[in-house]
Design a protein around this motif. Structure first.
Motif, short mmCIF file in Angstrom:
data_model
loop_
_atom_site.label_atom_id
_atom_site.label_comp_id
_atom_site.label_asym_id
_atom_site.label_seq_id
_atom_site.Cartn_x
_atom_site.Cartn_y
_atom_site.Cartn_z
N PRO A 1 27.38 41.84 36.72
CA PRO A 1 28.11 42.09 36.50
C PRO A 1 27.06 43.99 36.41
N VAL A 2 27.85 44.80 36.65
CA VAL A 2 27.47 46.16 36.05
C VAL A 2 28.77 46.11 35.08
N LYS A 3 27.89 46.98 34.21
CA LYS A 3 28.62 47.46 33.05
C LYS A 3 29.27 48.42 33.26
N LEU A 4 30.80 48.72 33.71
CA LEU A 4 32.33 49.89 34.23
C LEU A 4 32.65 50.27 32.59
N PHE A 5 32.55 51.81 32.44
CA PHE A 5 33.24 52.26 31.83
C PHE A 5 34.41 52.69 32.22
N ILE A 6 35.79 52.75 31.49
CA ILE A 6 36.94 53.67 31.61
C ILE A 6 37.85 53.12 31.36
N PRO A 7 38.56 54.60 31.12
CA PRO A 7 40.03 54.91 29.98
C PRO A 7 40.77 53.35 30.58
N PRO A 8 40.88 53.05 29.07
CA PRO A 8 41.96 51.60 29.36
C PRO A 8 43.49 52.07 29.86
N ARG A 9 44.58 53.42 30.60
CA ARG A 9 45.29 53.90 30.86
C ARG A 9 44.90 54.62 32.57
N PRO A 10 45.65 53.83 33.15
CA PRO A 10 46.79 53.26 33.55
C PRO A 10 46.45 52.23 33.58
N GLY A 11 47.14 50.93 33.04
CA GLY A 11 46.64 50.12 32.40
C GLY A 11 46.71 49.48 34.03
N GLY A 12 47.95 49.49 35.31
CA GLY A 12 47.85 48.64 36.18
C GLY A 12 46.16 48.48 36.82
N PHE B 1 43.78 49.79 35.70
CA PHE B 1 42.42 49.47 34.08
C PHE B 1 42.36 47.86 34.37
N SER B 2 43.72 47.52 34.92
CA SER B 2 43.91 45.92 34.70
C SER B 2 43.22 45.28 36.29
N LEU B 3 43.07 45.94 37.25
CA LEU B 3 43.16 44.95 38.36
C LEU B 3 41.63 45.54 38.32
N LEU B 4 41.08 46.51 37.91
CA LEU B 4 39.37 46.80 38.06
C LEU B 4 38.72 46.07 37.14
N SER B 5 39.62 44.94 35.92
CA SER B 5 38.62 44.47 34.69
C SER B 5 38.77 43.13 35.67
N SER B 6 39.85 42.77 36.60
CA SER B 6 39.53 41.17 37.31
C SER B 6 38.95 40.98 38.43
N TYR B 7 37.97 42.36 38.54
CA TYR B 7 36.29 42.01 39.37
C TYR B 7 35.27 41.52 38.58
N ASN B 8 35.74 40.59 37.70
CA ASN B 8 34.62 40.07 36.74
C ASN B 8 33.09 39.75 37.79
N GLU B 9 33.08 39.31 38.74
CA GLU B 9 31.51 39.03 39.47
C GLU B 9 30.86 40.60 39.51
N ALA B 10 31.74 41.76 39.15
CA ALA B 10 31.21 42.82 39.96
C ALA B 10 30.75 43.84 38.84
N PHE B 11 31.29 43.72 37.81
CA PHE B 11 32.10 44.67 37.05
C PHE B 11 32.17 43.31 35.39
N LYS B 12 31.52 44.39 34.05
CA LYS B 12 31.92 44.10 33.04
C LYS B 12 32.37 45.31 32.53
N VAL B 13 33.61 45.70 32.17
CA VAL B 13 34.70 46.51 31.81
C VAL B 13 35.11 46.85 31.05
N LYS B 14 34.65 47.87 29.89
CA LYS B 14 34.97 48.20 29.06
C LYS B 14 35.65 49.52 28.81
N ALA B 15 36.80 49.14 27.65
CA ALA B 15 37.50 50.47 27.95
C ALA B 15 36.55 51.38 26.93
N ILE B 16 36.95 52.78 26.98
CA ILE B 16 35.88 53.72 26.64
C ILE B 16 36.61 54.15 25.51
N ASP B 17 37.94 53.81 25.29
CA ASP B 17 38.43 53.97 23.50
C ASP B 17 37.83 52.90 23.17
N THR B 18 37.52 51.57 22.58
CA THR B 18 37.49 50.57 22.34
C THR B 18 36.14 50.97 22.51
#
Ligand SMILES: [Zn+2]
Ligand SMILES: [Zn+2]
Length: 263
Positions: A87-98, A100-117
């Motif tokens: 998957p491609v590393k995807l860096f996004i803000p953690p909010r809005p939470g909805g 963030f959660s939706l994009l994080s669920s596409y884990n075959e495509a994206f490895k999501v990391k919240a920028i604040d972490t």
């Protein structure tokens, strides 16, 4: 470092245009910065999407992230046909939470990391930044002042490139942009818009003033309301900057070229 403009319009595009999207390329590393509508198609005119090292979206307003949805399908297809194995590393803000959660669920495509972490670091002026390394690129984030949580971002590799994202003026942005070779700043309005943009966006003149305060070498402006004339925005930005300013054009690549050393 090469900055290719995939889309420069917000919050909706001109006919044939695209919303925010930039391809940052340096030392063989390719980062898609913002994924507004139309930006993916433009990206594919320049590189194979399978070779993206990372995607960074500064905030979850539609004009900055809608093309993550078609990119998801492109990447899932590439995983299935074996043309990309991770998957491609995807860096996004953690909010809005909805979102963030939706994009994080596409884990075959994206490895999501919240920028604040990301790890924290101090920069000149005592400001705390989030720090990330992508190949030889050092990427730093400071919070914006906008309608949603977001980040201004700097890239340091063979040169220093800074992108404001959507934001009112902040001391953190001036510190982050200090001495940048290329500073790409939103210029969402004219002087007459200053009142209603206060606390959320920069006018063109304010973009120029931020560039001057930060001592940047070259100022590029972007994020144009389609009804506005980028040349008029450029003139007001140049007045604020006290020097020449470039209103970016889609499809163009911008490179910082040092002034030849005399003698
Ligand atoms: Zn925007
Ligand atoms: Zn925004």
């Amino acid at each position: 470092m090469r900055i290719t403009v995939l889309g420069c319009w917000g919050p909706y595009p001109r006919a044939g245009g695209a919303c925010s999207g930039y391809l940052v390329s340096d030392g063989g590393v390719n980062v898609m910065l913002e994924a507004g509508s139309g930006a993916l198609s433009r990206l594919m005119e320049h590189i194979n999407f399978r070779s993206l090292d990372a995607v960074i979206v500064t905030h979850l307003h539609h004009d900055h992230y809608l093309d993550l949805f078609p990119l998801r399908h492109a990447l899932e297809g590439a995983r299935k046909d074996g043309s990309r194995d991770k998957p491609v590393k995807l860096f996004i803000p953690p909010r809005p939470g909805g979102e963030f959660s939706l994009l994080s669920s596409y884990n075959e495509a994206f490895k999501v990391k919240a920028i604040d972490t990301l790890i924290e670091e101090k920069i000149a002026g005592g400001f705390t930044v989030q720090r990330l390394d992508i190949g030889g690129l050092a990427v730093r984030f400071v919070p914006t002042k906008h309608l949603l949580p977001g980040y201004s971002v700097s890239f340091e590799g063979t040169s220093k490139f800074v992108f404001s994202s959507d934001t009112a003026r902040t001391d953190e942005l001036v510190a982050l942009a200090a001495g940048a070779d290329l500073f790409l700043c939103e210029a969402s309005g004219l002087d007459s818009d200053a009142g209603h943009m206060e606390g959320a966006h920069l006018t063109a003149r304010q973009a120029g003033e931020v560039g001057r305060a930060a001592g940047v070498r070259r100022l590029l402006i972007t994020h144009f309301w389609p009804e506005y004339d980028p040349a008029e925005l450029g003139a007001q930005a140049a007045a604020g900057f006290g020097g020449p300013v470039t209103a970016v054009r889609e499809g163009q690549t911008y490179i910082y070229t040092p002034i030849a050393n005399e003698g």
